[in-house]
Design a protein around this motif. Structure first.
Motif, mmCIF file in Angstrom:
data_model
loop_
_atom_site.group_PDB
_atom_site.id
_atom_site.type_symbol
_atom_site.label_atom_id
_atom_site.label_comp_id
_atom_site.label_asym_id
_atom_site.label_seq_id
_atom_site.Cartn_x
_atom_site.Cartn_y
_atom_site.Cartn_z
ATOM 1 N N TYR A 100 -53.186 17.042 4.663
ATOM 2 C CA TYR A 100 -53.827 16.024 3.836
ATOM 3 C C TYR A 100 -54.584 16.623 2.647
ATOM 4 C CZ TYR A 100 -52.679 13.171 7.869
ATOM 5 O OH TYR A 100 -52.003 12.532 8.878
ATOM 6 N N THR A 101 -54.348 17.900 2.375
ATOM 7 C CA THR A 101 -55.009 18.542 1.241
ATOM 8 C C THR A 101 -54.423 18.039 -0.071
ATOM 9 O OG1 THR A 101 -55.346 20.532 2.581
ATOM 10 C CG2 THR A 101 -55.605 20.765 0.207
ATOM 11 N N ARG A 102 -55.269 17.869 -1.062
ATOM 12 C CA ARG A 102 -54.817 17.384 -2.371
ATOM 13 C C ARG A 102 -54.275 18.552 -3.203
ATOM 14 N NH1 ARG A 102 -59.288 14.411 -0.856
ATOM 15 N NH2 ARG A 102 -59.138 12.156 -1.155
ATOM 16 N N ILE A 103 -53.012 18.880 -3.012
ATOM 17 C CA ILE A 103 -52.357 19.932 -3.788
ATOM 18 C C ILE A 103 -51.650 19.273 -4.970
ATOM 19 C CG2 ILE A 103 -50.644 21.781 -3.797
ATOM 20 C CD1 ILE A 103 -51.176 22.154 -0.814
ATOM 21 N N LYS A 104 -52.156 19.531 -6.176
ATOM 22 C CA LYS A 104 -51.597 18.906 -7.367
ATOM 23 C C LYS A 104 -50.304 19.574 -7.812
ATOM 24 C CE LYS A 104 -54.454 17.426 -10.562
ATOM 25 N NZ LYS A 104 -54.487 15.973 -10.310
ATOM 26 N N GLY A 105 -50.135 20.826 -7.472
ATOM 27 C CA GLY A 105 -48.910 21.515 -7.848
ATOM 28 C C GLY A 105 -48.992 22.991 -7.538
ATOM 29 N N GLN A 106 -47.849 23.643 -7.642
ATOM 30 C CA GLN A 106 -47.739 25.069 -7.377
ATOM 31 C C GLN A 106 -46.813 25.677 -8.416
ATOM 32 O OE1 GLN A 106 -44.791 26.607 -5.870
ATOM 33 N NE2 GLN A 106 -45.621 28.631 -5.470
ATOM 34 N N ARG A 107 -47.211 26.832 -8.961
ATOM 35 C CA ARG A 107 -46.409 27.517 -9.967
ATOM 36 C C ARG A 107 -46.412 29.018 -9.694
ATOM 37 N NH1 ARG A 107 -45.947 22.850 -11.109
ATOM 38 N NH2 ARG A 107 -45.971 21.807 -13.142
ATOM 39 N N SER A 108 -45.327 29.659 -10.117
ATOM 40 C CA SER A 108 -45.290 31.118 -10.103
ATOM 41 C C SER A 108 -45.174 31.605 -11.534
ATOM 42 C CB SER A 108 -44.099 31.639 -9.289
ATOM 43 O OG SER A 108 -44.029 33.054 -9.394
ATOM 44 N N PHE A 109 -46.024 32.550 -11.902
ATOM 45 C CA PHE A 109 -46.009 33.135 -13.240
ATOM 46 C C PHE A 109 -45.486 34.564 -13.220
ATOM 47 C CE2 PHE A 109 -48.924 29.637 -13.256
ATOM 48 C CZ PHE A 109 -48.645 29.005 -14.456
ATOM 49 N N VAL A 110 -45.019 34.993 -12.060
ATOM 50 C CA VAL A 110 -44.392 36.302 -11.952
ATOM 51 C C VAL A 110 -43.023 36.214 -12.607
ATOM 52 C CG1 VAL A 110 -43.562 38.074 -10.365
ATOM 53 C CG2 VAL A 110 -45.674 36.840 -9.862
ATOM 54 N N ALA A 111 -42.718 37.149 -13.493
ATOM 55 C CA ALA A 111 -41.529 37.038 -14.340
ATOM 56 C C ALA A 111 -40.233 36.997 -13.546
ATOM 57 C CB ALA A 111 -41.492 38.193 -15.339
ATOM 58 N N ALA A 112 -40.150 37.752 -12.454
ATOM 59 C CA ALA A 112 -38.909 37.773 -11.686
ATOM 60 C C ALA A 112 -39.212 37.685 -10.198
ATOM 61 C CB ALA A 112 -38.117 39.046 -11.995
ATOM 62 N N PRO A 113 -39.744 36.558 -9.738
ATOM 63 C CA PRO A 113 -40.085 36.441 -8.316
ATOM 64 C C PRO A 113 -38.853 36.437 -7.436
ATOM 65 C CG PRO A 113 -40.254 34.316 -9.382
ATOM 66 C CD PRO A 113 -39.986 35.313 -10.475
#
Length: 478
Positions: free
Chosen positions: A209-222
């Motif tokens: 029930y956590t309010r997670i608005k979004g997730q992103r990766s900024f690692v160039a080559a994950p």
């Protein structure tokens, strides 16, 4: 065996299990996949030819970001403008791959297999500096991913008579239970968690029930999405957001969160300062109020571009320049101090030296300084760490959804960050600078602040009670 020797063995064990900034999962080496290539950071001289203007900030900043600035009396300036698209097109025309841009630094991160191209950029009048920040290694550290998730806690983890259960000591130590009783649990505040990875966040029941608005990766080559990269971020996040009554409850369960991966667990190179910067700028653009960063840097693979102690001034390193921008955007930054207190470096890591941030050291459950916790001051004489919180050990939720204990300033920082969200919910008239100043002033060592214990362990209930005396709202505040 005498007591002194036992203490020495304990300290040696701690130093072996703590890394400079994160706790690594069990890992092994594997050959790096892909062609040999390099990444360079290009610093541009201006933003001419861009399609954006300061008169239309809604084109590059969200309404929430603009409102945060308006409320704190902060103007939009040239650092907010995106990098010139005209220049990006000319850079791309050389045959390189653009991996990211920074509007604050007016920089471009490029990848290429041709090292001679960096010299070619000398002919481009708008390129001021070209710096190598990454090269593909022969082998990388491969983290083992723990895919299975516990759907239930062990029977012995539950304390039916206690709502906070295992987190009671952590939250009580900073005066958090009384703040929660008054109805302040972070609602309306958005926190960005900049970390290594957030394994199984979307599968662990404690975060349902956590309010997670979004997730992103900024690692160039994950290798893959941050949800499965590592669980360091999961543990950090749990201190604030986990909600499992009678087992473990975080300190800001009603806050909203962005989960931003900016650490590559496979290598340690200077490019991660660019990734961190990209994540911080994204957090700014979507209207984040507080950033928690339980990452830190000073030594890199092959010792290429290692930082030096004299750089700890908040302005010398690329990542600390970025971190020092945040208060100018109305964002409060909370950084872990680092775990180098028993090593040869000893000092805080980068960007914990940033101007106007809250750097958090670790204490034991008896509120004594943890021996591994990094110390100050900064090169320019500022007291660091700012404050302390329990991190030796701290209770957490692991990437498998289990209740565990772990040690590090990484887990002290989110306790302070989450409580700052609760305090800001209660005191929306405060600016980011006032919020951070209030936290320092309510530490139990504020009268005798030093570079080991900082201003001490803050009491957020006292901060709430003193806030209107220290920072009365102006007539125009909303």
């Amino acid at each position: 065996m005498n007591r002194a020797f036992l203490v020495l063995l304990t300290c040696m064990a701690i130093s072996l299990t703590l890394s400079a900034h994160t706790h690594r999962s069990p890992s092994h080496k594997r050959a790096y996949a892909g062609e040999k290539c390099w990444m360079y950071r290009l610093i541009l001289s201006n933003k001419n030819g861009g399609s954006f203007s300061l008169q239309h900030p809604h084109q590059f900043l969200s309404h929430k970001a603009l409102e945060r600035r308006r409320r704190q009396g902060i103007d939009i300036d040239s650092t907010d403008l995106p990098v010139s698209r005209k220049y990006l097109q000319q850079i791309e025309a050389t045959g390189v791959r653009i991996k990211g841009t920074s509007r604050w630094h007016n920089s471009v991160l490029i990848e290429t297999a041709d090292t001679s191209l960096c010299q070619a950029f000398d002919s481009l009048s708008f390129v001021r500096l070209c710096t190598r920040v990454w090269q593909s290694p022969d082998s990388v550290t491969e983290s083992s991913s723990k895919r299975s998730v516990h759907t239930d806690f062990n029977p012995w983890d539950s304390i039916p008579s206690s709502y906070y259960a295992s987190s009671t000591e952590q939250i009580t130590s900073v005066g958090g239970t009384e703040i929660h009783k008054r109805g302040f649990n972070g609602r309306g505040i958005t926190i960005a968690v900049l970390d290594e990875g957030f394994e199984n966040i979307n599968r662990i029941p404690s975060f349902k029930y956590t309010r997670i608005k979004g997730q992103r990766s900024f690692v160039a080559a994950p290798k893959e999405k941050g949800y499965n990269e590592s669980d360091h971020g999961t543990k950090v996040f749990s201190v604030m957001a986990a909600n499992a009554p009678h087992v473990f409850v975080g300190c800001a369960t009603a806050a909203s969160y962005w989960l931003l991966q900016c650490e590559d667990p496979r290598t340690e190179q200077q490019v991660e300062e660019d990734y961190w910067t990209f994540a911080a700028e994204f957090a700014d653009s979507v209207g984040v109020d507080i950033i928690n960063s339980s990452l830190g840097y000073n030594e890199f693979d092959s010792h290429y571009a290692d930082h030096q102690l004299h750089e700890l001034d908040g302005t010398s390193s690329f990542i600390s320049q970025s971190a020092s921008m945040l208060h100018r955007k109305g964002i409060a930054l909370v950084c872990s101090a680092g775990n180098n207190g028993m090593g040869p470096w000893k000092k805080i890591s980068f960007p914990a030296d940033a101007l106007e941030c809250i750097t958090v050291g670790a204490v034991t459950t008896s509120l004594q300084n943890a021996p591994f916790s990094s110390v100050g001051p900064t090169q320019d004489g500022r007291i660091k760490p700012d404050v302390m919180a329990i991190g030796s050990p701290a209770y957490l939720i692991s990437g498998r959804g289990a209740l565990v204990q772990d040690m590090g300033t990484s887990f002290a920082a989110p306790l302070i960050c989450g409580m700052m969200a609760c305090l800001w919910q209660a005191l929306p008239h405060l600016t980011a600078l006032q919020l951070m100043q209030l936290v320092r002033q309510c530490g139990n060592n504020a009268a005798h602040a030093n570079n080991v214990y900082g201003y001490g362990v803050p009491n957020f209930t006292q901060a709430l009670e003193r806030a209107y005396q220290l920072f009365p709202p102006s007539v125009s505040s909303h």
